[in-house]
Design a protein around this motif. Sequence first.
Motif, PDB file in Angstrom:
ATOM      1  N   VAL A 278       0.843  -1.203   0.000  1.00 11.38           N
ATOM      2  CA  VAL A 278       0.000   0.000   0.000  1.00 11.38           C
ATOM      3  C   VAL A 278       0.875   1.249   0.000  1.00 11.38           C
ATOM      4  O   VAL A 278       0.569   2.227  -0.695  1.00 11.38           O
ATOM      5  CB  VAL A 278      -0.942  -0.003   1.221  1.00 11.38           C
ATOM      6  N   GLU A 279       1.977   1.245   0.769  1.00 10.27           N
ATOM      7  CA  GLU A 279       2.915   2.371   0.791  1.00 10.27           C
ATOM      8  C   GLU A 279       3.392   2.711  -0.616  1.00 10.27           C
ATOM      9  O   GLU A 279       3.394   3.876  -1.028  1.00 10.27           O
ATOM     10  CB  GLU A 279       4.149   2.018   1.620  1.00 10.27           C
ATOM     11  N   LEU A 280       3.829   1.692  -1.322  1.00  9.43           N
ATOM     12  CA  LEU A 280       4.393   1.895  -2.651  1.00  9.43           C
ATOM     13  C   LEU A 280       3.358   2.468  -3.610  1.00  9.43           C
ATOM     14  O   LEU A 280       3.634   3.422  -4.340  1.00  9.43           O
ATOM     15  CB  LEU A 280       4.949   0.575  -3.192  1.00  9.43           C
ATOM     16  N   VAL A 281       2.170   1.914  -3.600  1.00 10.66           N
ATOM     17  CA  VAL A 281       1.118   2.398  -4.497  1.00 10.66           C
ATOM     18  C   VAL A 281       0.692   3.815  -4.095  1.00 10.66           C
ATOM     19  O   VAL A 281       0.477   4.677  -4.960  1.00 10.66           O
ATOM     20  CB  VAL A 281      -0.091   1.440  -4.474  1.00 10.66           C
ATOM     21  N   ALA A 282       0.608   4.085  -2.789  1.00 13.71           N
ATOM     22  CA  ALA A 282       0.160   5.399  -2.317  1.00 13.71           C
ATOM     23  C   ALA A 282       1.134   6.508  -2.701  1.00 13.71           C
ATOM     24  O   ALA A 282       0.719   7.606  -3.069  1.00 13.71           O
ATOM     25  CB  ALA A 282      -0.043   5.366  -0.804  1.00 13.71           C
ATOM     26  N   VAL A 283       2.434   6.238  -2.618  1.00 12.91           N
ATOM     27  CA  VAL A 283       3.412   7.285  -2.912  1.00 12.91           C
ATOM     28  C   VAL A 283       3.478   7.595  -4.411  1.00 12.91           C
ATOM     29  O   VAL A 283       3.949   8.660  -4.806  1.00 12.91           O
ATOM     30  CB  VAL A 283       4.807   6.894  -2.366  1.00 12.91           C
ATOM     31  N   LEU A 284       2.964   6.688  -5.244  1.00  7.13           N
ATOM     32  CA  LEU A 284       2.915   6.956  -6.684  1.00  7.13           C
ATOM     33  C   LEU A 284       1.852   8.003  -7.011  1.00  7.13           C
ATOM     34  O   LEU A 284       1.952   8.687  -8.034  1.00  7.13           O
ATOM     35  CB  LEU A 284       2.617   5.662  -7.452  1.00  7.13           C
TER      36      LEU A 284
ATOM     37  N   LEU B 168      -1.288   7.712  -8.058  1.00  3.47           N
ATOM     38  CA  LEU B 168      -1.873   7.411  -9.359  1.00  3.47           C
ATOM     39  C   LEU B 168      -3.346   7.795  -9.389  1.00  3.47           C
ATOM     40  O   LEU B 168      -3.935   8.162  -8.368  1.00  3.47           O
ATOM     41  CB  LEU B 168      -1.723   5.913  -9.655  1.00  3.47           C
ATOM     42  N   ALA B 169      -3.937   7.695 -10.565  1.00  2.78           N
ATOM     43  CA  ALA B 169      -5.377   7.894 -10.687  1.00  2.78           C
ATOM     44  C   ALA B 169      -6.089   6.860  -9.821  1.00  2.78           C
ATOM     45  O   ALA B 169      -5.620   5.733  -9.655  1.00  2.78           O
ATOM     46  CB  ALA B 169      -5.805   7.756 -12.143  1.00  2.78           C
ATOM     47  N   ARG B 170      -7.235   7.258  -9.262  1.00  5.06           N
ATOM     48  CA  ARG B 170      -7.938   6.407  -8.308  1.00  5.06           C
ATOM     49  C   ARG B 170      -8.243   5.012  -8.867  1.00  5.06           C
ATOM     50  O   ARG B 170      -8.067   4.006  -8.183  1.00  5.06           O
ATOM     51  CB  ARG B 170      -9.235   7.097  -7.875  1.00  5.06           C
ATOM     52  N   ALA B 171      -8.695   4.943 -10.118  1.00  2.00           N
ATOM     53  CA  ALA B 171      -9.056   3.651 -10.704  1.00  2.00           C
ATOM     54  C   ALA B 171      -7.841   2.736 -10.812  1.00  2.00           C
ATOM     55  O   ALA B 171      -7.907   1.548 -10.479  1.00  2.00           O
ATOM     56  CB  ALA B 171      -9.688   3.852 -12.076  1.00  2.00           C
ATOM     57  N   MET B 172      -6.702   3.288 -11.249  1.00  2.00           N
ATOM     58  CA  MET B 172      -5.481   2.490 -11.391  1.00  2.00           C
ATOM     59  C   MET B 172      -4.968   2.055 -10.018  1.00  2.00           C
ATOM     60  O   MET B 172      -4.535   0.916  -9.836  1.00  2.00           O
ATOM     61  CB  MET B 172      -4.411   3.289 -12.125  1.00  2.00           C
ATOM     62  N   GLN B 173      -5.042   2.958  -9.053  1.00  2.00           N
ATOM     63  CA  GLN B 173      -4.599   2.651  -7.701  1.00  2.00           C
ATOM     64  C   GLN B 173      -5.423   1.516  -7.096  1.00  2.00           C
ATOM     65  O   GLN B 173      -4.864   0.575  -6.521  1.00  2.00           O
ATOM     66  CB  GLN B 173      -4.716   3.913  -6.846  1.00  2.00           C
ATOM     67  N   ASN B 174      -6.730   1.610  -7.256  1.00  6.86           N
ATOM     68  CA  ASN B 174      -7.607   0.564  -6.715  1.00  6.86           C
ATOM     69  C   ASN B 174      -7.355  -0.780  -7.381  1.00  6.86           C
ATOM     70  O   ASN B 174      -7.375  -1.822  -6.720  1.00  6.86           O
ATOM     71  CB  ASN B 174      -9.070   0.962  -6.897  1.00  6.86           C
TER      72      ASN B 174
ATOM     73  N   SER C 278       5.420  -1.220 -13.829  1.00  4.13           N
ATOM     74  CA  SER C 278       6.436  -0.540 -14.644  1.00  4.13           C
ATOM     75  C   SER C 278       5.824   0.537 -15.528  1.00  4.13           C
ATOM     76  O   SER C 278       6.442   1.582 -15.787  1.00  4.13           O
ATOM     77  CB  SER C 278       7.191  -1.559 -15.503  1.00  4.13           C
ATOM     78  N   LYS C 279       4.613   0.306 -16.002  1.00  4.83           N
ATOM     79  CA  LYS C 279       3.939   1.303 -16.838  1.00  4.83           C
ATOM     80  C   LYS C 279       3.662   2.575 -16.040  1.00  4.83           C
ATOM     81  O   LYS C 279       3.756   3.681 -16.568  1.00  4.83           O
ATOM     82  CB  LYS C 279       2.632   0.727 -17.382  1.00  4.83           C
ATOM     83  N   SER C 280       3.333   2.416 -14.762  1.00  2.60           N
ATOM     84  CA  SER C 280       3.043   3.574 -13.915  1.00  2.60           C
ATOM     85  C   SER C 280       4.311   4.341 -13.558  1.00  2.60           C
ATOM     86  O   SER C 280       4.279   5.563 -13.381  1.00  2.60           O
ATOM     87  CB  SER C 280       2.336   3.121 -12.637  1.00  2.60           C
TER      88      SER C 280
END
Length: 277
Positions: A109-115, A117-123, A175-177
């Motif tokens: 969750v830390e890694l995704v949160a610090v990116l 990203l758009a809400r849909a991609m994050q979810n 990697s795309k993000s």
Amino acid sequence: MIPDLLTAGQFATVYNALSLVIAAQLFTAIFLVVSLPRVLARYRPAVTVALIVCGIAAYHYFRIFDSFTAAFTTDSVGGTGEYTQAVGVAFNEGYRYVDWLLTVPLLLVELVAVLALARAMQNRLLLQLVPASILMIALGYPGEVSGDLVVRTVFGILSTIPFLFILYVLFVQLSKSLALQPEAVRGTLSRLRFLLVLSWGVYPIAYLLPALDLGADGWVWKQVGYSIADIVAKAVYGLLIYQVAKTKSWLEDPKFAEHERPLVGSVRRVADLDKAA
């Protein structure tokens, strides 16, 4: 799988390793609490999760430490002799798995949160990573507590399946993000993935050590291996998450960066004055 007897050196090795983890997790959490205002609001959830991870780990290592010191006792003066298992008391390995069940999903969750990203991609990423990480830990526990090598091997293989899926998400889909992130943090974010995988790689090695029939030495080095991996995967990882959050905050808001830079400059000037004196 827990030895009946530890030498003074073996006892001290585990004792010191557990103490080191407590200090690393606790003071990293304190540092992150103090540093939270130094990042923009949109990145504070990532840093907050990092400090929660370190706090959870510190708490569970206190419990592990207490369980270890209660489970092994000695009658020798000054603790220079052998340590035997106390009657009616057993070292509780389950504390580690409770800790991992909570902290491993939060690391992702830390890694995704610090990116950010758009809400849909994050979810979408979280719905893939979090359940897989929980399954990985849950499948590893029955093998950890089993004295049967076959059971240990079967559950070790089963827990590897969600681990491989996590690797696929981190190194293919994520990697795309990363290409959308500021150039100043791409390298750190990419290294974060490798740091996570390398630190997790210590766990299966430690997991397999008892199968090598190394006796008490195998159990001791399993505890040391788990401890080192937890420091890297939580404390060091959390500090890097904070560094990424701070860098992105300064890049995205020049006024916020100007507000922070005088503080950094004043600290450096005080340090220079101390050196001159």
